[in-house]
Scaffold this motif. Sequence first.
Motif, PDB file in Angstrom:
ATOM      1  N   LEU A 121       1.039  -0.452   0.069  1.00 35.92           N
ATOM      2  CA  LEU A 121      -0.169  -0.185   0.106  1.00 35.92           C
ATOM      3  C   LEU A 121       1.410   1.569  -0.046  1.00 35.92           C
ATOM      4  O   LEU A 121       0.598   2.503  -1.304  1.00 35.92           O
ATOM      5  CB  LEU A 121      -0.755  -0.161   1.072  1.00 35.92           C
ATOM      6  CG  LEU A 121      -1.854   1.413   1.390  1.00 35.92           C
ATOM      7  CD1 LEU A 121      -2.547   1.370  -0.144  1.00 35.92           C
ATOM      8  CD2 LEU A 121      -3.073   1.138   2.851  1.00 35.92           C
ATOM      9  N   ALA A 122       2.176   1.382   0.624  1.00 27.91           N
ATOM     10  CA  ALA A 122       2.969   2.188   0.561  1.00 27.91           C
ATOM     11  C   ALA A 122       3.600   2.876  -0.701  1.00 27.91           C
ATOM     12  O   ALA A 122       3.666   4.001  -0.985  1.00 27.91           O
ATOM     13  CB  ALA A 122       4.252   1.978   1.711  1.00 27.91           C
ATOM     14  N   GLU A 123       3.769   1.747  -1.326  1.00 28.81           N
ATOM     15  CA  GLU A 123       4.603   2.000  -2.723  1.00 28.81           C
ATOM     16  C   GLU A 123       3.710   2.156  -3.802  1.00 28.81           C
ATOM     17  O   GLU A 123       3.834   3.539  -4.059  1.00 28.81           O
ATOM     18  CB  GLU A 123       4.440   0.117  -2.772  1.00 28.81           C
ATOM     19  CG  GLU A 123       6.243  -0.046  -2.373  1.00 28.81           C
ATOM     20  CD  GLU A 123       6.682  -1.386  -3.144  1.00 28.81           C
ATOM     21  OE1 GLU A 123       6.017  -2.253  -4.553  1.00 28.81           O
ATOM     22  OE2 GLU A 123       7.101  -1.797  -2.260  1.00 28.81           O
ATOM     23  N   VAL A 124       1.821   1.987  -3.530  1.00 25.58           N
ATOM     24  CA  VAL A 124       1.262   2.164  -4.465  1.00 25.58           C
ATOM     25  C   VAL A 124       0.393   3.543  -4.038  1.00 25.58           C
ATOM     26  O   VAL A 124       0.635   4.064  -5.109  1.00 25.58           O
ATOM     27  CB  VAL A 124       0.176   0.958  -4.643  1.00 25.58           C
ATOM     28  CG1 VAL A 124      -1.666   2.086  -4.923  1.00 25.58           C
ATOM     29  CG2 VAL A 124       0.071  -0.140  -4.386  1.00 25.58           C
ATOM     30  N   LEU A 125       0.752   4.763  -3.318  1.00 25.38           N
ATOM     31  CA  LEU A 125       0.414   5.729  -2.168  1.00 25.38           C
ATOM     32  C   LEU A 125       1.696   6.073  -2.870  1.00 25.38           C
ATOM     33  O   LEU A 125       1.315   7.742  -3.272  1.00 25.38           O
ATOM     34  CB  LEU A 125       0.407   5.839  -0.939  1.00 25.38           C
ATOM     35  CG  LEU A 125      -0.801   5.334  -0.300  1.00 25.38           C
ATOM     36  CD1 LEU A 125      -1.152   5.012   0.939  1.00 25.38           C
ATOM     37  CD2 LEU A 125      -2.293   5.622  -1.437  1.00 25.38           C
ATOM     38  N   ALA A 126       2.963   5.911  -2.733  1.00 21.27           N
ATOM     39  CA  ALA A 126       4.430   6.536  -3.440  1.00 21.27           C
ATOM     40  C   ALA A 126       4.425   7.435  -5.136  1.00 21.27           C
ATOM     41  O   ALA A 126       4.815   8.297  -4.883  1.00 21.27           O
ATOM     42  CB  ALA A 126       5.235   6.031  -2.999  1.00 21.27           C
ATOM     43  N   GLU A 127       4.098   6.464  -5.616  1.00 23.31           N
ATOM     44  CA  GLU A 127       4.234   6.136  -6.930  1.00 23.31           C
ATOM     45  C   GLU A 127       2.648   6.817  -7.226  1.00 23.31           C
ATOM     46  O   GLU A 127       2.547   7.197  -8.234  1.00 23.31           O
ATOM     47  CB  GLU A 127       3.322   4.101  -7.576  1.00 23.31           C
ATOM     48  CG  GLU A 127       3.329   4.553  -9.129  1.00 23.31           C
ATOM     49  CD  GLU A 127       3.245   2.728  -9.642  1.00 23.31           C
ATOM     50  OE1 GLU A 127       3.201   2.622 -11.115  1.00 23.31           O
ATOM     51  OE2 GLU A 127       3.594   2.189  -8.895  1.00 23.31           O
ATOM     52  N   LEU A 128       1.585   6.328  -6.537  1.00 14.27           N
ATOM     53  CA  LEU A 128      -0.014   7.700  -6.990  1.00 14.27           C
ATOM     54  C   LEU A 128       0.646   9.376  -6.601  1.00 14.27           C
ATOM     55  O   LEU A 128       0.021   9.949  -7.587  1.00 14.27           O
ATOM     56  CB  LEU A 128      -0.907   7.079  -6.085  1.00 14.27           C
ATOM     57  CG  LEU A 128      -2.144   8.119  -5.932  1.00 14.27           C
ATOM     58  CD1 LEU A 128      -3.146   8.321  -7.516  1.00 14.27           C
ATOM     59  CD2 LEU A 128      -3.550   7.152  -5.321  1.00 14.27           C
TER      60      LEU A 128
END
Length: 130
Positions: free
Chosen positions: A16-23
Amino acid sequence: MAGKAGKESKKSKGELAEVLAELASLRREIEALKSPTVAALGATRTAEQVAKRASAFTPVQRARLIEALLQSGPQPPPQLGATVGLATGSLYHHLRELVAAGIATVEDKTYCLTPDGQQLAEALFALPHE
């Protein structure tokens, strides 16, 4: 069983943290495309390069030469000199400075604006009056 659920939870939080960073990164890219900032324009010049190009527009005689090339396109020196009212010696001095700054180029004794020179001239001459 509880240990396995805890590992899955940690893995999910990391994903989730990776997805949020990419977002967040994608949002910054979208905002850059919306606003005409230096980053959005893809500028890769140093301050020194910008100053060298910008200084080509001074003194006023060079700005007049650039304006003549912008309005009338490529021209030989005698025509440019007549257009802006410069004597031969001064004319060639200013033309050499424009070439050295990357604003103009010369081919077959005809001067024209470089693509960068054209773009910069169009932008500067389009600025509103004070």
